[in-house]
Design a protein around this motif. Structure first.
Motif, PDB file in Angstrom:
ATOM      1  N   TRP A   1      -1.852   9.004   0.407  1.00  0.00           N
ATOM      2  CA  TRP A   1      -2.998   9.585   1.117  1.00  0.00           C
ATOM      3  C   TRP A   1      -2.574  10.808   1.922  1.00  0.00           C
ATOM      4  O   TRP A   1      -3.383  11.687   2.205  1.00  0.00           O
ATOM      5  CB  TRP A   1      -3.649   8.553   2.028  1.00  0.00           C
ATOM      6  CG  TRP A   1      -4.289   7.447   1.264  1.00  0.00           C
ATOM      7  CD1 TRP A   1      -3.758   6.215   0.999  1.00  0.00           C
ATOM      8  CD2 TRP A   1      -5.559   7.459   0.629  1.00  0.00           C
ATOM      9  NE1 TRP A   1      -4.624   5.467   0.249  1.00  0.00           N
ATOM     10  CE2 TRP A   1      -5.745   6.215   0.010  1.00  0.00           C
ATOM     11  CE3 TRP A   1      -6.570   8.398   0.518  1.00  0.00           C
ATOM     12  CZ2 TRP A   1      -6.888   5.882  -0.706  1.00  0.00           C
ATOM     13  CZ3 TRP A   1      -7.708   8.070  -0.190  1.00  0.00           C
ATOM     14  CH2 TRP A   1      -7.855   6.823  -0.793  1.00  0.00           C
ATOM     15  N   HIS A   2      -1.301  10.869   2.311  1.00  0.00           N
ATOM     16  CA  HIS A   2      -0.792  12.008   3.067  1.00  0.00           C
ATOM     17  C   HIS A   2      -0.456  13.180   2.143  1.00  0.00           C
ATOM     18  O   HIS A   2      -0.688  14.340   2.492  1.00  0.00           O
ATOM     19  CB  HIS A   2       0.449  11.573   3.841  1.00  0.00           C
ATOM     20  CG  HIS A   2       1.117  12.666   4.607  1.00  0.00           C
ATOM     21  ND1 HIS A   2       0.458  13.500   5.473  1.00  0.00           N
ATOM     22  CD2 HIS A   2       2.406  13.079   4.638  1.00  0.00           C
ATOM     23  CE1 HIS A   2       1.305  14.368   6.000  1.00  0.00           C
ATOM     24  NE2 HIS A   2       2.493  14.135   5.498  1.00  0.00           N
TER      25      HIS A   2
ATOM     26  N   LYS B   1       0.725   4.430   1.615  1.00  0.00           N
ATOM     27  CA  LYS B   1       0.116   5.303   2.617  1.00  0.00           C
ATOM     28  C   LYS B   1       0.563   6.748   2.426  1.00  0.00           C
ATOM     29  O   LYS B   1      -0.143   7.683   2.782  1.00  0.00           O
ATOM     30  CB  LYS B   1       0.466   4.815   4.013  1.00  0.00           C
ATOM     31  CG  LYS B   1      -0.164   3.475   4.342  1.00  0.00           C
ATOM     32  CD  LYS B   1       0.191   3.013   5.721  1.00  0.00           C
ATOM     33  CE  LYS B   1      -0.416   1.648   5.986  1.00  0.00           C
ATOM     34  NZ  LYS B   1      -0.011   1.103   7.258  1.00  0.00           N
ATOM     35  N   ARG B   2       1.732   6.923   1.865  1.00  0.00           N
ATOM     36  CA  ARG B   2       2.266   8.259   1.629  1.00  0.00           C
ATOM     37  C   ARG B   2       1.383   9.045   0.657  1.00  0.00           C
ATOM     38  O   ARG B   2       1.251  10.265   0.749  1.00  0.00           O
ATOM     39  CB  ARG B   2       3.682   8.132   1.083  1.00  0.00           C
ATOM     40  CG  ARG B   2       4.405   9.412   0.868  1.00  0.00           C
ATOM     41  CD  ARG B   2       4.851   9.951   2.189  1.00  0.00           C
ATOM     42  NE  ARG B   2       5.350  11.289   2.057  1.00  0.00           N
ATOM     43  CZ  ARG B   2       6.465  11.712   2.592  1.00  0.00           C
ATOM     44  NH1 ARG B   2       7.191  10.895   3.304  1.00  0.00           N
ATOM     45  NH2 ARG B   2       6.850  12.945   2.445  1.00  0.00           N
TER      46      ARG B   2
ATOM     47  N   GLN C   1       0.847  -1.187   0.000  1.00  0.00           N
ATOM     48  CA  GLN C   1       0.000   0.000   0.000  1.00  0.00           C
ATOM     49  C   GLN C   1       0.882   1.235   0.000  1.00  0.00           C
ATOM     50  O   GLN C   1       1.982   1.223   0.538  1.00  0.00           O
ATOM     51  CB  GLN C   1      -0.903   0.027   1.226  1.00  0.00           C
ATOM     52  CG  GLN C   1      -1.981  -1.007   1.208  1.00  0.00           C
ATOM     53  CD  GLN C   1      -2.902  -0.870   2.406  1.00  0.00           C
ATOM     54  OE1 GLN C   1      -2.470  -0.427   3.463  1.00  0.00           O
ATOM     55  NE2 GLN C   1      -4.150  -1.247   2.223  1.00  0.00           N
TER      56      GLN C   1
END
Length: 155
Positions: free
Chosen positions: A17-18, A14-15, A12
């Protein structure tokens, strides 16, 4: 041997989404070599620094790292090669229209196996400003503190 069912997430991002506001997501198939599939089945991949582009009416995944298969021979794949994405023509046309608007990019969000086939979830994203990121972190922290206070109140 029974067929594989369900969804098994390999990696995934996740970065993403940030760093981005994800406006829309698409599921695409991947054109992979045999050693790439074996490496993914071992759960090894990195989506950081990856992105997708549409060139000549075809979607391409660029700079996604799938490490070489350790048991591979001279037929092993290159780790950061460009891979073709399998999307419907209507989806590709939508992506071309939206990315030409300006400020939007295609970012890989997750690689997974769905019913035994390798898939990737790509998101149509718009970059966040620094103050957006700080605001999101502040909201998360406030929610966490509220949940903690409610948990301690109920004791």
């Amino acid at each position: 041997m029974p067929r594989e069912t369900g969804r098994k997430v390999i990696a995934q991002n996740k970065r993403a989404w940030h760093d981005y506001h994800i406006e829309d997501t698409y599921e695409a198939g991947l054109v992979l070599q045999g050693t790439e599939v074996k490496s993914l089945r071992l759960g090894r991949a990195s989506l950081i620094d990856g992105y997708a582009v549409v060139k000549d009416g075809e979607a391409w995944l660029i700079n996604v790292h799938i490490p070489e298969y350790t048991m591979g021979t001279w037929t092993n794949h290159a780790a950061r090669r460009t891979r073709k994405l399998l999307l419907h023509r209507k989806e590709i046309d939508k992506l071309v229209a939206k990315t030409k608007e300006g400020g939007l990019t295609l970012v890989p969000l997750a690689i997974y196996f769905k019913d035994g086939k390798a898939k990737i979830e790509i998101g149509l994203a718009k970059g966040k400003k620094d103050w957006d990121k700080r605001q999101n972190l502040a909201e998360k922290q406030a929610k966490r503190e509220m949940a903690r206070a409610l948990r301690h109140r109920n004791r």
